[in-house]
Design a protein around this motif. Structure first.
Motif, PDB file in Angstrom:
ATOM      1  N   MET A   1       0.827  -1.189   0.000  1.00  0.00           N
ATOM      2  CA  MET A   1       0.000   0.000   0.000  1.00  0.00           C
ATOM      3  C   MET A   1       0.872   1.255   0.000  1.00  0.00           C
ATOM      4  O   MET A   1       0.648   2.160  -0.792  1.00  0.00           O
ATOM      5  N   PHE A   2       1.845   1.300   0.877  1.00  0.00           N
ATOM      6  CA  PHE A   2       2.729   2.457   0.966  1.00  0.00           C
ATOM      7  C   PHE A   2       3.527   2.626  -0.319  1.00  0.00           C
ATOM      8  O   PHE A   2       3.651   3.739  -0.837  1.00  0.00           O
ATOM      9  N   LEU A   3       4.053   1.532  -0.858  1.00  0.00           N
ATOM     10  CA  LEU A   3       4.830   1.617  -2.098  1.00  0.00           C
ATOM     11  C   LEU A   3       3.962   2.032  -3.282  1.00  0.00           C
ATOM     12  O   LEU A   3       4.415   2.758  -4.172  1.00  0.00           O
ATOM     13  N   THR A   4       2.722   1.599  -3.282  1.00  0.00           N
ATOM     14  CA  THR A   4       1.796   1.986  -4.337  1.00  0.00           C
ATOM     15  C   THR A   4       1.553   3.490  -4.296  1.00  0.00           C
ATOM     16  O   THR A   4       1.521   4.157  -5.343  1.00  0.00           O
ATOM     17  N   MET A   5       1.411   4.035  -3.098  1.00  0.00           N
ATOM     18  CA  MET A   5       1.196   5.464  -2.941  1.00  0.00           C
ATOM     19  C   MET A   5       2.428   6.249  -3.406  1.00  0.00           C
ATOM     20  O   MET A   5       2.305   7.257  -4.109  1.00  0.00           O
ATOM     21  N   ILE A   6       3.601   5.783  -3.041  1.00  0.00           N
ATOM     22  CA  ILE A   6       4.851   6.439  -3.453  1.00  0.00           C
ATOM     23  C   ILE A   6       4.976   6.406  -4.979  1.00  0.00           C
ATOM     24  O   ILE A   6       5.317   7.408  -5.607  1.00  0.00           O
ATOM     25  N   ALA A   7       4.686   5.263  -5.574  1.00  0.00           N
ATOM     26  CA  ALA A   7       4.772   5.121  -7.032  1.00  0.00           C
ATOM     27  C   ALA A   7       3.794   6.065  -7.732  1.00  0.00           C
ATOM     28  O   ALA A   7       4.124   6.675  -8.747  1.00  0.00           O
ATOM     29  N   ALA A   8       2.603   6.215  -7.182  1.00  0.00           N
ATOM     30  CA  ALA A   8       1.607   7.118  -7.763  1.00  0.00           C
ATOM     31  C   ALA A   8       2.087   8.564  -7.681  1.00  0.00           C
ATOM     32  O   ALA A   8       1.903   9.345  -8.629  1.00  0.00           O
ATOM     33  N   LYS A   9       2.688   8.940  -6.576  1.00  0.00           N
ATOM     34  CA  LYS A   9       3.217  10.303  -6.415  1.00  0.00           C
ATOM     35  C   LYS A   9       4.346  10.561  -7.411  1.00  0.00           C
ATOM     36  O   LYS A   9       4.433  11.640  -7.993  1.00  0.00           O
ATOM     37  N   ILE A  10       5.194   9.580  -7.609  1.00  0.00           N
ATOM     38  CA  ILE A  10       6.297   9.724  -8.564  1.00  0.00           C
ATOM     39  C   ILE A  10       5.754   9.873  -9.982  1.00  0.00           C
ATOM     40  O   ILE A  10       6.200  10.734 -10.744  1.00  0.00           O
ATOM     41  N   ARG A  11       4.768   9.063 -10.352  1.00  0.00           N
ATOM     42  CA  ARG A  11       4.165   9.164 -11.684  1.00  0.00           C
ATOM     43  C   ARG A  11       3.512  10.533 -11.887  1.00  0.00           C
ATOM     44  O   ARG A  11       3.639  11.142 -12.947  1.00  0.00           O
ATOM     45  N   ALA A  12       2.826  11.029 -10.861  1.00  0.00           N
ATOM     46  CA  ALA A  12       2.190  12.349 -10.954  1.00  0.00           C
ATOM     47  C   ALA A  12       3.241  13.431 -11.121  1.00  0.00           C
ATOM     48  O   ALA A  12       3.060  14.364 -11.928  1.00  0.00           O
ATOM     49  N   TYR A  13       4.342  13.336 -10.384  1.00  0.00           N
ATOM     50  CA  TYR A  13       5.419  14.324 -10.512  1.00  0.00           C
ATOM     51  C   TYR A  13       6.021  14.286 -11.910  1.00  0.00           C
ATOM     52  O   TYR A  13       6.275  15.333 -12.515  1.00  0.00           O
ATOM     53  N   LEU A  14       6.225  13.102 -12.455  1.00  0.00           N
ATOM     54  CA  LEU A  14       6.786  12.976 -13.801  1.00  0.00           C
ATOM     55  C   LEU A  14       5.833  13.550 -14.853  1.00  0.00           C
ATOM     56  O   LEU A  14       6.275  14.198 -15.807  1.00  0.00           O
ATOM     57  N   ARG A  15       4.515  13.328 -14.681  1.00  0.00           N
ATOM     58  CA  ARG A  15       3.533  13.936 -15.596  1.00  0.00           C
ATOM     59  C   ARG A  15       3.586  15.448 -15.497  1.00  0.00           C
ATOM     60  O   ARG A  15       3.511  16.146 -16.506  1.00  0.00           O
ATOM     61  N   TYR A  16       3.710  15.967 -14.268  1.00  0.00           N
ATOM     62  CA  TYR A  16       3.801  17.405 -14.053  1.00  0.00           C
ATOM     63  C   TYR A  16       5.017  17.975 -14.781  1.00  0.00           C
ATOM     64  O   TYR A  16       4.908  18.947 -15.519  1.00  0.00           O
ATOM     65  N   ARG A  17       6.188  17.367 -14.579  1.00  0.00           N
ATOM     66  CA  ARG A  17       7.417  17.867 -15.200  1.00  0.00           C
ATOM     67  C   ARG A  17       7.342  17.803 -16.727  1.00  0.00           C
ATOM     68  O   ARG A  17       7.792  18.714 -17.421  1.00  0.00           O
ATOM     69  N   GLU A  18       6.774  16.722 -17.258  1.00  0.00           N
ATOM     70  CA  GLU A  18       6.656  16.588 -18.710  1.00  0.00           C
ATOM     71  C   GLU A  18       5.732  17.666 -19.282  1.00  0.00           C
ATOM     72  O   GLU A  18       6.039  18.269 -20.313  1.00  0.00           O
ATOM     73  N   THR A  19       4.632  17.935 -18.598  1.00  0.00           N
ATOM     74  CA  THR A  19       3.701  18.956 -19.062  1.00  0.00           C
ATOM     75  C   THR A  19       4.348  20.331 -19.028  1.00  0.00           C
ATOM     76  O   THR A  19       4.217  21.111 -19.974  1.00  0.00           O
ATOM     77  N   VAL A  20       5.061  20.640 -17.942  1.00  0.00           N
ATOM     78  CA  VAL A  20       5.763  21.926 -17.855  1.00  0.00           C
ATOM     79  C   VAL A  20       6.779  22.041 -18.982  1.00  0.00           C
ATOM     80  O   VAL A  20       6.868  23.078 -19.653  1.00  0.00           O
TER      81      VAL A  20
END
Length: 50
Positions: A1-20
């Motif tokens: 559960m914790f690792l899934t949450m961390i992975a989701a946060k990392i994916r969201a950050y990568l989407r953010y950086r790519e969009t910027v």
């Protein structure tokens, strides 16, 4: 559960950086055609990544 949450946060950050990165490459004219200004880029990227 914790690792899934961390992975989701990392994916969201990568989407953010790519969009910027992609929006920052556009000219002011192209951004205006989309109805955006340079000051909107971070907001749009944050919204997209969420």
């Amino acid at each position: 559960m914790f690792l899934t949450m961390i992975a989701a946060k990392i994916r969201a950050y990568l989407r953010y950086r790519e969009t910027v990165r992609e929006l920052s490459r556009l000219t002011d004219r192209e951004l205006d055609d989309l109805g955006l200004s340079r000051s909107d880029i971070q907001y749009v990227a944050r919204t997209h990544a969420a």
